[in-house]
Design a protein around this motif. Sequence first.
Motif, PDB file in Angstrom:
ATOM      1  N   UNK A  39     -10.028 -26.317  66.462  1.00 50.57           N
ATOM      2  CA  UNK A  39      -9.997 -25.532  65.231  1.00 50.57           C
ATOM      3  C   UNK A  39      -8.561 -25.156  64.882  1.00 50.57           C
ATOM      4  N   UNK A  40      -8.391 -24.676  63.673  1.00 53.82           N
ATOM      5  CA  UNK A  40      -7.043 -24.355  63.201  1.00 53.82           C
ATOM      6  C   UNK A  40      -6.421 -23.172  63.944  1.00 53.82           C
ATOM      7  N   UNK A  41      -7.241 -22.305  64.497  1.00 51.91           N
ATOM      8  CA  UNK A  41      -6.699 -21.144  65.203  1.00 51.91           C
ATOM      9  C   UNK A  41      -6.672 -21.347  66.722  1.00 51.91           C
ATOM     10  N   UNK A  42      -6.602 -22.591  67.159  1.00 57.80           N
ATOM     11  CA  UNK A  42      -6.636 -22.921  68.589  1.00 57.80           C
ATOM     12  C   UNK A  42      -5.564 -22.187  69.369  1.00 57.80           C
ATOM     13  N   UNK A  43      -4.336 -22.145  68.852  1.00 59.05           N
ATOM     14  CA  UNK A  43      -3.253 -21.488  69.581  1.00 59.05           C
ATOM     15  C   UNK A  43      -3.477 -19.991  69.702  1.00 59.05           C
ATOM     16  N   UNK A  44      -4.049 -19.385  68.676  1.00 58.03           N
ATOM     17  CA  UNK A  44      -4.353 -17.953  68.739  1.00 58.03           C
ATOM     18  C   UNK A  44      -5.419 -17.679  69.794  1.00 58.03           C
ATOM     19  N   UNK A  45      -6.406 -18.553  69.882  1.00 56.02           N
ATOM     20  CA  UNK A  45      -7.463 -18.407  70.891  1.00 56.02           C
ATOM     21  C   UNK A  45      -6.872 -18.573  72.293  1.00 56.02           C
ATOM     22  N   UNK A  46      -6.007 -19.555  72.464  1.00 61.28           N
ATOM     23  CA  UNK A  46      -5.350 -19.768  73.763  1.00 61.28           C
ATOM     24  C   UNK A  46      -4.485 -18.569  74.114  1.00 61.28           C
ATOM     25  N   UNK A  47      -3.739 -18.055  73.147  1.00 65.55           N
ATOM     26  CA  UNK A  47      -2.879 -16.898  73.379  1.00 65.55           C
ATOM     27  C   UNK A  47      -3.700 -15.680  73.811  1.00 65.55           C
ATOM     28  N   UNK A  48      -4.820 -15.448  73.144  1.00 63.81           N
ATOM     29  CA  UNK A  48      -5.680 -14.322  73.504  1.00 63.81           C
ATOM     30  C   UNK A  48      -6.226 -14.499  74.918  1.00 63.81           C
ATOM     31  N   UNK A  49      -6.625 -15.718  75.258  1.00 61.85           N
ATOM     32  CA  UNK A  49      -7.115 -16.000  76.612  1.00 61.85           C
ATOM     33  C   UNK A  49      -6.043 -15.790  77.660  1.00 61.85           C
ATOM     34  N   UNK A  51      -3.536 -13.753  77.436  1.00 64.28           N
ATOM     35  CA  UNK A  51      -3.324 -12.304  77.572  1.00 64.28           C
ATOM     36  C   UNK A  51      -4.376 -11.692  78.486  1.00 64.28           C
ATOM     37  N   UNK A  52      -5.601 -12.169  78.371  1.00 63.69           N
ATOM     38  CA  UNK A  52      -6.675 -11.670  79.243  1.00 63.69           C
ATOM     39  C   UNK A  52      -6.405 -12.069  80.696  1.00 63.69           C
ATOM     40  N   UNK A  54      -3.469 -12.526  82.004  1.00 61.12           N
ATOM     41  CA  UNK A  54      -2.378 -11.651  82.437  1.00 61.12           C
ATOM     42  C   UNK A  54      -2.906 -10.261  82.799  1.00 61.12           C
ATOM     43  N   UNK A  55      -3.813  -9.726  81.990  1.00 61.11           N
ATOM     44  CA  UNK A  55      -4.392  -8.411  82.279  1.00 61.11           C
ATOM     45  C   UNK A  55      -5.131  -8.422  83.616  1.00 61.11           C
ATOM     46  N   UNK A  56      -5.911  -9.480  83.842  1.00 62.74           N
ATOM     47  CA  UNK A  56      -6.664  -9.578  85.087  1.00 62.74           C
ATOM     48  C   UNK A  56      -5.734  -9.701  86.297  1.00 62.74           C
ATOM     49  N   UNK A  57      -4.668 -10.487  86.169  1.00 61.29           N
ATOM     50  CA  UNK A  57      -3.754 -10.650  87.310  1.00 61.29           C
ATOM     51  C   UNK A  57      -3.050  -9.339  87.635  1.00 61.29           C
ATOM     52  N   UNK A  58      -2.701  -8.568  86.622  1.00 59.78           N
ATOM     53  CA  UNK A  58      -2.081  -7.261  86.877  1.00 59.78           C
ATOM     54  C   UNK A  58      -3.058  -6.326  87.575  1.00 59.78           C
ATOM     55  N   UNK A  59      -4.306  -6.364  87.138  1.00 56.92           N
ATOM     56  CA  UNK A  59      -5.331  -5.522  87.761  1.00 56.92           C
ATOM     57  C   UNK A  59      -5.542  -5.931  89.225  1.00 56.92           C
ATOM     58  N   UNK A  60      -5.527  -7.235  89.478  1.00 55.44           N
ATOM     59  CA  UNK A  60      -5.664  -7.736  90.849  1.00 55.44           C
ATOM     60  C   UNK A  60      -4.478  -7.272  91.699  1.00 55.44           C
ATOM     61  N   UNK A  61      -3.261  -7.363  91.156  1.00 55.55           N
ATOM     62  CA  UNK A  61      -2.076  -6.925  91.901  1.00 55.55           C
ATOM     63  C   UNK A  61      -2.163  -5.451  92.277  1.00 55.55           C
ATOM     64  N   UNK A  62      -2.585  -4.616  91.348  1.00 55.20           N
ATOM     65  CA  UNK A  62      -2.713  -3.172  91.618  1.00 55.20           C
ATOM     66  C   UNK A  62      -3.754  -2.944  92.708  1.00 55.20           C
TER      67      UNK A  62
END
Length: 75
Positions: A39-49, A51-52, A54-62
Amino acid sequence: MIKKKPVKLSAKQIQLCKLLDELTEQVNVVIHDAVIFRKSNRLAVIDQGAKEVERLTKEIQVLVNSMKRKKEGTE
């Protein structure tokens, strides 16, 4: 035959397993979106994924840091 005792997991170990499962699933979603999603917003979907992920890895590190044994005299 040796009888094995069931392993008791702490709440933090269970939480870590849950986070690792979520991370694996999210990475698979990002890979899927990067390769298959057309789809045309493929990069936005990948970027959002990403970010998620990254959030999970930070939570795992803590969580992992909170699980480490504290050495006496280091605080």
